[in-house]
Design an enzyme around this catalytic site. Structure first.
Site, PDB file in Angstrom:
ATOM      1  N   PHE A 129       0.846  -1.191   0.000  1.00 13.80           N
ATOM      2  CA  PHE A 129       0.000   0.000   0.000  1.00 13.80           C
ATOM      3  C   PHE A 129       0.882   1.242   0.000  1.00 13.80           C
ATOM      4  CE2 PHE A 129      -2.289   3.551   1.892  1.00 13.80           C
ATOM      5  CZ  PHE A 129      -3.394   3.589   1.064  1.00 13.80           C
ATOM      6  N   ASP A 217       9.273   2.949   1.559  1.00 12.86           N
ATOM      7  CA  ASP A 217       8.122   3.701   2.043  1.00 12.86           C
ATOM      8  C   ASP A 217       8.053   3.490   3.550  1.00 12.86           C
ATOM      9  OD1 ASP A 217       5.616   4.491   2.913  1.00 12.86           O
ATOM     10  OD2 ASP A 217       4.542   3.706   1.170  1.00 12.86           O
ATOM     11  N   LYS A 246       2.861  10.458   7.947  1.00 10.46           N
ATOM     12  CA  LYS A 246       2.157  10.136   9.196  1.00 10.46           C
ATOM     13  C   LYS A 246       2.737  10.737  10.492  1.00 10.46           C
ATOM     14  CE  LYS A 246      -0.668   6.428   7.640  1.00 10.46           C
ATOM     15  NZ  LYS A 246      -0.397   5.594   6.477  1.00 10.46           N
TER      16      LYS A 246
HETATM   17  C1  LIG Z   1      -0.683   5.778   5.063  1.00  7.46           C
HETATM   18  C2  LIG Z   1       0.297   5.280   4.097  1.00  7.46           C
HETATM   19  C3  LIG Z   1       0.459   5.882   2.838  1.00  7.46           C
HETATM   20  C4  LIG Z   1      -0.415   7.012   2.362  1.00  7.46           C
HETATM   21  O1  LIG Z   1      -0.287   8.163   3.114  1.00  7.46           O
HETATM   22  P1  LIG Z   1      -1.374   9.354   2.929  1.00  7.46           P
HETATM   23  O2  LIG Z   1      -0.869  10.429   3.833  1.00  7.46           O
HETATM   24  O3  LIG Z   1      -2.691   8.792   3.360  1.00  7.46           O
HETATM   25  O4  LIG Z   1      -1.380   9.731   1.510  1.00  7.46           O
HETATM   26  C5  LIG Z   1       1.449   5.387   2.010  1.00  7.46           C
HETATM   27  N1  LIG Z   1       2.229   4.359   2.374  1.00  7.46           N
HETATM   28  C6  LIG Z   1       2.099   3.755   3.580  1.00  7.46           C
HETATM   29  C7  LIG Z   1       3.005   2.622   3.935  1.00  7.46           C
HETATM   30  C8  LIG Z   1       1.112   4.179   4.469  1.00  7.46           C
HETATM   31  O5  LIG Z   1       0.959   3.548   5.632  1.00  7.46           O
END
Ligand SMILES: *Cc1c(COP(=O)(O)O)cnc(C)c1O
Length: 405
Positions: A129, A217, A246
């Protein structure tokens, strides 16, 4: 209040909060909850941390926005701090995780283009994701989030997470066309999936050998969540590119894409940009969050309390017929259940005063603030046990309504 004017993208619980402090939230009726979600790994230093509140108020009274047409002091300070902590060289600031990943994907394209690859490919992982924009959806997996949005930007190759042999096979087939590998060190949305030990190290070696970019990521795993500043530090490697969001702003929207010099310098004036990205408020809050984590020793606390939570959950729940596996690192913990039970579980937990998250229908995901103490670990364990019991009593596990993905 009615939500009729809101687009129907979430199914929020019938629960709304009036205030938060530290690890606790209070609903409109004044009932207290222990927050073991932290706004999905966002409020890592706790709600309304006095120093975050002060930083926001003070900066709001001074200056909120000038745009990147002028240099921004707090942006440079935060970039300096993040590069020091990570070993990467330069930063581009965004407003969200998806945007930070878009920045990384654009760097992967530029890197391929500069190498003379006509159609550069990015290797991504099954069940990944990376966000909700068209580009990051392409890099993500799962029909639920992708259905109906075709055609998505192409040139992604998917391999199973943790599977080096599959990656080697892809390398043989596509060889010179690959410019980067993008992955989450621990897959969060797909249920706290851990890679086998040594996986990141092996990826680092392969990327070195083939001159691919290793892009991590760390939007969910970063900023102390796993007990290190960044999850890659558990394996003693440094990626070429890393994305954050985040926990960096503790609730103030901010994203960041970090890169090594040779990659970062592919951007030149005009080749990327953002109106809000790197604004003084968000960057000052980011600096404050990092200071709090350092001064309160929250990396150590996340490691210690994460280990305790894992041990205690295993002690209480390993023999539970519904529990398939309990896994995690630091304060990122998943409890995989045998049957999908999302809605009942969330309601039952709420009734026990505990806020949890359930991913992929049947994995309870715990992401408490990094500040939790011994007593709160016990409260989470007790709350999860009571929740499982209530769900079983309410309907019998086999009658659980199938949840959405
Ligand atoms: C939450 C998340 C995203 C997306 O972040 P947004 O601020 O909602 O766009 C991307 N990668 C990972 C691993 C995430 O947990």
């Amino acid at each position: 209040m009615t939500a009729a004017c809101l687009m129907n993208t979430y199914q929020p619980l019938p629960l709304s909060f009036a205030k938060g402090l530290g690890t606790r939230l209070w609903d409109q009726a004044g009932r207290e909850y222990l927050d073991a979600v932290a706004g999905v790994a966002v409020t890592n230093v706790g709600h309304s941390h006095p120093r975050v509140v002060a930083a926001i108020s003070e900066q709001a009274g001074l200056l909120l926005h000038t745009s990147n047409l002028y240099s921004i002091d707090w942006q440079q300070r935060l970039a300096q701090k993040l590069t020091q902590l990570s070993g990467l060289d330069q930063v581009f600031f965004n407003n969200s995780g998806a945007e930070a990943n878009e920045t990384a994907l654009k760097l992967a394209r530029l890197y391929g283009w500069h190498k003379g690859i006509e159609q550069p490919l990015v290797v991504v992982m099954e069940n990944a994701f990376h966000g909700r924009t068209l580009g990051t959806l392409s890099a993500s997996d799962g029909p639920a989030v992708r259905l109906g949005y075709q055609p998505l930007p192409g040139n992604f190759i998917k391999v199973p997470f943790g599977d080096l042999a599959a990656l080697d096979k892809v390398a043989e087939t596509y060889g010179q066309r690959i410019s980067a590998v993008l992955l989450e060190p621990i897959q969060g949305e797909s249920g706290v999936q851990l890679a086998p030990p040594g996986y990141l190290k092996a990826l680092r070696e392969r990327c070195n050998r083939r001159a691919w970019l290793l892009m991590l990521d760390e939007i969910q795993t970063g900023i102390g969540r796993t007990g290190q500043w960044f999850a890659f530090q558990h394996e003693g490697i440094v990626p070429d590119v890393m994305t954050l969001a985040k926990g960096l702003g503790n609730g103030i929207p901010i994203g960041a894409c970090l890169a090594r010099n040779n990659v970062a310098q592919l951007f030149t004036p005009g080749s990327h940009g953002s109106t809000f990205g790197g604004n003084p408020l968000a960057c000052r809050v980011g600096c404050t969050v990092l200071e709090i984590i350092e001064e309160q020793g929250l990396l150590t606390n996340a490691k210690r309390q994460g280990e305790r939570l894992l041990v205690r959950l295993r002690a209480e729940l390993s023999d539970h017929p519904e529990v398939v596996q309990i896994r995690g690192q630091g304060l990122m913990i998943g409890i995989e259940l045998a049957h999908p039970c999302r809605d009942l579980m969330l309601i039952a937990a709420r009734d026990h005063g505990l806020l949890i998250n359930v991913t992929r229908g049947k994995t309870i995901r715990l992401l408490p603030p990094l500040t939790i103490d011994d007593r709160e670990v016990e409260m989470i364990v007790r709350g999860v046990c009571q929740t499982l019991k209530s769900v079983q009593q309410a309907q019998g596990v086999s009658d659980c309504t199938p949840a959405q993905a």
